[in-house]
Write a protein that holds these residues in place. Structure first.
Motif, PDB file in Angstrom:
ATOM      1  N   ASP A 161       0.836  -1.203   0.000  1.00 27.69           N
ATOM      2  CA  ASP A 161       0.000   0.000   0.000  1.00 27.69           C
ATOM      3  C   ASP A 161       0.872   1.254   0.000  1.00 27.69           C
ATOM      4  OD1 ASP A 161      -2.268  -1.520   0.088  1.00 27.69           O
ATOM      5  OD2 ASP A 161      -2.706  -1.147   2.206  1.00 27.69           O
ATOM      6  N   ALA A 162       0.442   2.243  -0.747  1.00 30.80           N
ATOM      7  CA  ALA A 162       1.115   3.544  -0.774  1.00 30.80           C
ATOM      8  C   ALA A 162       0.349   4.524   0.103  1.00 30.80           C
ATOM      9  CB  ALA A 162       1.197   4.075  -2.199  1.00 30.80           C
ATOM     10  N   VAL A 163       1.067   5.206   0.997  1.00 31.11           N
ATOM     11  CA  VAL A 163       0.461   6.169   1.910  1.00 31.11           C
ATOM     12  C   VAL A 163       0.935   7.571   1.541  1.00 31.11           C
ATOM     13  CG1 VAL A 163       0.153   6.851   4.315  1.00 31.11           C
ATOM     14  CG2 VAL A 163       0.505   4.439   3.741  1.00 31.11           C
ATOM     15  N   ALA A 164       0.003   8.491   1.392  1.00 35.06           N
ATOM     16  CA  ALA A 164       0.342   9.886   1.102  1.00 35.06           C
ATOM     17  C   ALA A 164       0.223  10.715   2.375  1.00 35.06           C
ATOM     18  CB  ALA A 164      -0.581  10.447   0.030  1.00 35.06           C
ATOM     19  N   ILE A 165       1.231  11.533   2.636  1.00 32.23           N
ATOM     20  CA  ILE A 165       1.195  12.499   3.740  1.00 32.23           C
ATOM     21  C   ILE A 165       1.009  13.870   3.106  1.00 32.23           C
ATOM     22  CG2 ILE A 165       2.410  13.470   5.709  1.00 32.23           C
ATOM     23  CD1 ILE A 165       1.758  10.540   6.088  1.00 32.23           C
ATOM     24  N   ILE A 166      -0.117  14.518   3.390  1.00 27.74           N
ATOM     25  CA  ILE A 166      -0.499  15.713   2.638  1.00 27.74           C
ATOM     26  C   ILE A 166      -0.820  16.867   3.587  1.00 27.74           C
ATOM     27  CG2 ILE A 166      -2.096  16.656   0.935  1.00 27.74           C
ATOM     28  CD1 ILE A 166      -2.736  13.745   0.122  1.00 27.74           C
ATOM     29  N   PRO A 167      -0.113  17.980   3.496  1.00 29.81           N
ATOM     30  CA  PRO A 167      -0.509  19.165   4.269  1.00 29.81           C
ATOM     31  C   PRO A 167      -1.761  19.797   3.657  1.00 29.81           C
ATOM     32  CG  PRO A 167       1.794  19.287   3.541  1.00 29.81           C
ATOM     33  CD  PRO A 167       1.141  18.195   2.761  1.00 29.81           C
ATOM     34  N   ALA A 168      -2.733  20.095   4.497  1.00 29.80           N
ATOM     35  CA  ALA A 168      -3.962  20.726   4.008  1.00 29.80           C
ATOM     36  C   ALA A 168      -3.714  22.131   3.484  1.00 29.80           C
ATOM     37  CB  ALA A 168      -5.008  20.767   5.118  1.00 29.80           C
ATOM     38  N   THR A 169      -2.539  22.674   3.743  1.00 26.16           N
ATOM     39  CA  THR A 169      -2.190  24.002   3.248  1.00 26.16           C
ATOM     40  C   THR A 169      -1.948  24.010   1.739  1.00 26.16           C
ATOM     41  OG1 THR A 169       0.086  23.500   3.911  1.00 26.16           O
ATOM     42  CG2 THR A 169      -1.237  24.811   5.427  1.00 26.16           C
ATOM     43  N   ARG A 170      -1.773  22.831   1.130  1.00 23.12           N
ATOM     44  CA  ARG A 170      -1.643  22.760  -0.327  1.00 23.12           C
ATOM     45  C   ARG A 170      -2.984  23.095  -0.982  1.00 23.12           C
ATOM     46  NH1 ARG A 170       2.783  20.284  -2.835  1.00 23.12           N
ATOM     47  NH2 ARG A 170       4.519  20.181  -1.360  1.00 23.12           N
ATOM     48  N   ASN A 171      -2.939  23.519  -2.258  1.00 17.86           N
ATOM     49  CA  ASN A 171      -4.193  23.853  -2.928  1.00 17.86           C
ATOM     50  C   ASN A 171      -4.923  22.580  -3.365  1.00 17.86           C
ATOM     51  OD1 ASN A 171      -3.312  23.048  -5.607  1.00 17.86           O
ATOM     52  ND2 ASN A 171      -2.171  24.975  -5.741  1.00 17.86           N
ATOM     53  N   ASP A 172      -6.184  22.740  -3.777  1.00 16.45           N
ATOM     54  CA  ASP A 172      -7.021  21.583  -4.089  1.00 16.45           C
ATOM     55  C   ASP A 172      -6.427  20.722  -5.200  1.00 16.45           C
ATOM     56  OD1 ASP A 172      -8.677  22.617  -2.206  1.00 16.45           O
ATOM     57  OD2 ASP A 172     -10.430  22.851  -3.504  1.00 16.45           O
ATOM     58  N   GLU A 173      -5.887  21.352  -6.211  1.00 15.72           N
ATOM     59  CA  GLU A 173      -5.315  20.594  -7.327  1.00 15.72           C
ATOM     60  C   GLU A 173      -4.151  19.728  -6.862  1.00 15.72           C
ATOM     61  OE1 GLU A 173      -3.155  21.482 -11.644  1.00 15.72           O
ATOM     62  OE2 GLU A 173      -4.355  23.046 -10.669  1.00 15.72           O
ATOM     63  N   GLN A 174      -3.315  20.273  -6.002  1.00 16.08           N
ATOM     64  CA  GLN A 174      -2.175  19.513  -5.492  1.00 16.08           C
ATOM     65  C   GLN A 174      -2.630  18.370  -4.592  1.00 16.08           C
ATOM     66  OE1 GLN A 174      -0.233  22.911  -3.723  1.00 16.08           O
ATOM     67  NE2 GLN A 174       1.331  22.986  -5.324  1.00 16.08           N
ATOM     68  N   ILE A 175      -3.600  18.640  -3.722  1.00 13.51           N
ATOM     69  CA  ILE A 175      -4.097  17.592  -2.831  1.00 13.51           C
ATOM     70  C   ILE A 175      -4.727  16.457  -3.637  1.00 13.51           C
ATOM     71  CG2 ILE A 175      -5.759  17.051  -1.004  1.00 13.51           C
ATOM     72  CD1 ILE A 175      -5.328  19.892   0.062  1.00 13.51           C
ATOM     73  N   ARG A 176      -5.510  16.813  -4.633  1.00 12.84           N
ATOM     74  CA  ARG A 176      -6.141  15.798  -5.482  1.00 12.84           C
ATOM     75  C   ARG A 176      -5.080  14.934  -6.175  1.00 12.84           C
ATOM     76  NH1 ARG A 176     -11.193  15.389  -8.025  1.00 12.84           N
ATOM     77  NH2 ARG A 176     -11.759  17.478  -7.273  1.00 12.84           N
ATOM     78  N   ALA A 177      -4.038  15.577  -6.683  1.00 13.55           N
ATOM     79  CA  ALA A 177      -2.990  14.846  -7.394  1.00 13.55           C
ATOM     80  C   ALA A 177      -2.250  13.881  -6.478  1.00 13.55           C
ATOM     81  CB  ALA A 177      -2.007  15.831  -8.022  1.00 13.55           C
TER      82      ALA A 177
END
Length: 226
Positions: A145-161
């Motif tokens: 499994d691949a786990v993504a660690i994502i800061p919510a401070t990124r924009n929607d396009e980046q979070i979606r990607a």
């Protein structure tokens, strides 16, 4: 001989979750520093307080914690020079850091300023994704499994990607970005099953389905599983 700069991970909040090594160093090091609000001790010092004996030289790194972080550079620059003075005098210094020092850790601001001048050692700590997953009993990954660690401070396009190829994700620094992140997850069909964890391992922690949450503090994250 100069002292050693120690980055000490003190975990997510429960003082019982400090490592044996961290507790030993809190007792042994003559100088301790930590990020703190303009008034008061701050989270890091509060977590570690049961393990800190009297008589330490203490260096609170005073920050406003404003979203724009316009005082961060000066505050850590001043603190680094104060810490350097102790290291030059041969005193070891421990910088307390919530979670793990090298995972979104405030210790990195000090490390970047002093690592070329002094020996450095780091004591790992339990990071908030590990703690939140444990409290919610939500596995983060299995096998490949691949786990993504994502800061919510990124924009929607980046979070979606970042979400699209991942099998699971941890969305951090949610706070004031909650409504936007919820809308994005709903649009991607990921809102159902997503869990919000606030102040993990503390007495007032909250663990709820994300769909039921209307507000979250800075000390919160979202666990997403596909």
């Amino acid at each position: 001989m100069s002292g050693t700069l120690w980055g000490i991970g003190i975990g997510p909040g429960d003082p019982d979750l400090l490592t044996v090594k961290a507790i030993r160093l809190l007792g042994a090091l003559p100088v301790l520093a930590w990020p703190a609000p303009l008034d008061g001790d701050g989270m890091a010092r509060t977590i570690a307080s049961p393990h800190i004996p009297a008589g330490k030289i203490e260096i609170p790194i005073r920050l406003s914690f404003r979203p724009e972080r316009d005082d961060t550079d000066q505050a850590y620059g001043n603190a680094a020079e104060t810490i350097a003075g102790h290291l030059d005098a041969g005193r070891d210094v421990g910088v307390l850091c919530e979670g793990d020092p090298l995972f979104f850790g405030s210790f990195i601001y000090v490390l970047d300023r002093l690592r070329q001048r002094f020996p450095v050692q780091v004591v790992p700590g339990i990071s908030s994704p590990m703690a939140a997953a444990a409290m919610a009993v939500k596995p983060l990954s299995l096998l490949d499994d691949a786990v993504a660690i994502i800061p919510a401070t990124r924009n929607d396009e980046q979070i979606r990607a970042m979400l699209e190829p991942a099998d699971s994700a941890v969305i951090m620094k949610v706070g004031r970005h909650l409504s936007r992140v919820k809308a994005l997850l709903a649009d991607m069909g990921l809102l159902d099953g997503a869990v919000a964890v606030e102040r993990a391992t503390l007495a007032d922690q909250r663990i709820l389905p994300l769909a039921e949450i209307s507000s979250l503090s800075y000390f919160s994250l979202i666990l997403v599983h596909k």
